[in-house]
Design an enzyme around this catalytic site. Structure first.
Site, PDB file in Angstrom:
ATOM      1  N   LYS A 180     -29.578  52.433  -1.492  1.00 53.77           N
ATOM      2  CA  LYS A 180     -30.105  53.542  -2.164  1.00 53.77           C
ATOM      3  C   LYS A 180     -28.893  54.426  -2.465  1.00 53.77           C
ATOM      4  O   LYS A 180     -28.863  55.327  -3.297  1.00 53.77           O
ATOM      5  CB  LYS A 180     -31.123  54.241  -1.457  1.00 53.77           C
ATOM      6  N   SER A 220     -32.114  44.162   1.382  1.00 55.62           N
ATOM      7  CA  SER A 220     -31.892  45.662   0.859  1.00 55.62           C
ATOM      8  C   SER A 220     -31.676  46.757   1.703  1.00 55.62           C
ATOM      9  O   SER A 220     -31.265  47.818   1.322  1.00 55.62           O
ATOM     10  CB  SER A 220     -33.000  46.023  -0.319  1.00 55.62           C
TER      11      SER A 220
HETATM   12  C1  PLP Z   1     -36.234  51.467  -1.991  1.00 50.62           C
HETATM   13  C2  PLP Z   1     -36.012  50.298  -1.504  1.00 50.62           C
HETATM   14  C3  PLP Z   1     -36.495  49.005  -2.193  1.00 50.62           C
HETATM   15  C4  PLP Z   1     -37.075  48.968  -3.744  1.00 50.62           C
HETATM   16  O1  PLP Z   1     -36.157  49.820  -4.670  1.00 50.62           O
HETATM   17  P1  PLP Z   1     -37.085  50.031  -5.970  1.00 50.62           P
HETATM   18  O2  PLP Z   1     -35.974  50.734  -6.867  1.00 50.62           O
HETATM   19  O3  PLP Z   1     -37.865  51.190  -5.497  1.00 50.62           O
HETATM   20  O4  PLP Z   1     -37.520  49.105  -6.584  1.00 50.62           O
HETATM   21  C5  PLP Z   1     -36.238  47.788  -1.306  1.00 50.62           C
HETATM   22  N1  PLP Z   1     -35.722  47.876  -0.444  1.00 50.62           N
HETATM   23  C6  PLP Z   1     -35.463  49.070   0.283  1.00 50.62           C
HETATM   24  C7  PLP Z   1     -35.105  48.718   1.870  1.00 50.62           C
HETATM   25  C8  PLP Z   1     -35.725  49.970  -0.002  1.00 50.62           C
HETATM   26  O5  PLP Z   1     -35.261  51.339   0.556  1.00 50.62           O
END
Ligand code: PLP
Length: 331
Positions: free
Chosen positions: A61, A314
């Protein structure tokens, strides 16, 4: 859709992503793409892991938040930024503002747990605790920001946020030009939209697969309905994937509709097994949202022999005791 429209759209999207990459360097480091020998053997394909949990706030993010905040005018920066997310986006905004010396205010509801509140406090943000739900905190954020002239940093539905997340796609292209499939955790769709834009103008045949948890999969249900819908939230190990896409969604819903090839849903048990697998085979601890990608590999028809697949890991924001509790059942 007319082909020429798609082409212009893709090209200008890609340019925004290159610009974002230039803006965020210095604040955001590139992440490794690691070949997984074990997963590759198991699925008879090339499986690679994109370590997006290595950023200072534990998730990708930071890319979007940095892309957006670094594009603000000096006067806007001086006045300050605000957001209403308690999770990884809130942390990313707080961190970026802190690094750039910009005042930041985060709006949260009374129900946000103590540990999250403390993490945000450590980053020196102004915290506004208001209302019983995240929606109430959001309304208050817009209200107060209008009065104070703060810029609200949205979590996903903003072209500069999408472009920031898209820098992951540019990195993967240079790390693995042979890629033909990417598997991306999907919530509001900023992450997958950015990656799809970056990849599809270079690899037109690349398969972009989104993955969400079974319950409260708002983007999935919206795609089914043909318009953004609202759903009730259920507890899930993939808590970073909770939240709506906005009934007034402008960017990510149409982008996902157009550029994402499949959306797969995985169960809580599959997510837990994915977390345990990554820990036992790769010695990495990731949160449920990231582990949905590994869970997705087990679905039939996803990986074919000789595919080259990148999984977007992510984030890693899961507290130690819940991580232990979840994985110990499957080790
Ligand atoms: C925000 C987030 C997502 C998803 O991202 P989007 O842009 O909302 O689809 C996936 N994994 C993690 C760890 C996140 O913080």
């Amino acid at each position: 859709m007319p082909a020429e429209w798609a082409l212009t759209e893709l090209a200008s999207g890609a340019q925004q992503i290159w610009k974002a990459q230039k803006r965020i360097q210095g604040l955001v480091d590139k992440t490794p793409l690691i070949y997984s020998d074990k997963l590759s053997k198991k699925f008879e394909a090339g499986i690679y892991l994109k370590y997006e949990f290595l950023h200072p706030t534990g998730s990708f993010k930071l890319r979007g938040a940095a892309s957006k905040i670094l594009s603000l005018e000096p006067e806007e920066r001086q006045r300050g930024v605000a957001t209403f997310s308690t999770g990884n986006h809130g942390l990313a905004v707080a961190y970026t503002a802190h690094r750039l010396g910009i005042p930041a205010s985060i709006f949260i509801s009374e129900r946000v747990p103590e540990t999250k509140v403390n993490n945000l406090k450590k980053l020196g943000v102004k915290l506004f605790v208001h209302g019983r739900s995240q929606d109430e905190a959001e309304d208050y954020c817009y209200d107060k920001s209008r009065k104070e002239n703060w810029t609200v940093i949205k979590p996903f539905d903003d072209p500069l946020i999408i472009a920031g997340q898209g820098t992951i796609g540019l990195e993967i292209l240079s790390q693995l030009p042979e890629l033909n499939t990417v598997i991306v955790p999907l919530s509001g769709g900023g992450l997958i939209s950015g990656i799809a834009l970056a990849l599809k103008c270079n690899l037109p045949d690349v398969r972009v697969i989104g993955v969400s948890m079974m319950e409260s999969a708002v983007m999935y249900q919206s795609l089914q309905a043909g318009h953004p819908v609202k759903l009730e939230e259920h507890n899930t190990l993939a808590d970073s994937l909770l939240g709506g896409i906005g009934l007034d969604n402008q960017y990510t819903f149409p982008l996902v509709e157009q550029f994402v090839d499949h959306v797969i849903l995985v169960s809580e048990e599959e997510i837990a097994r994915g977390m345990a697998y990554l820990y036992s085979e790769h010695r990495i601890a990731v949160e449920g949202a990231a582990a949905t990608t590994v869970a997705c590999l087990r679905k039939s028809e996803i990986v074919k022999p000789a595919d080259n697949v990148a999984l977007i890991l992510s984030g890693n924001n899961v507290d130690t005791s819940s991580f232990h509790e979840v994985v110990s059942a499957y080790l």
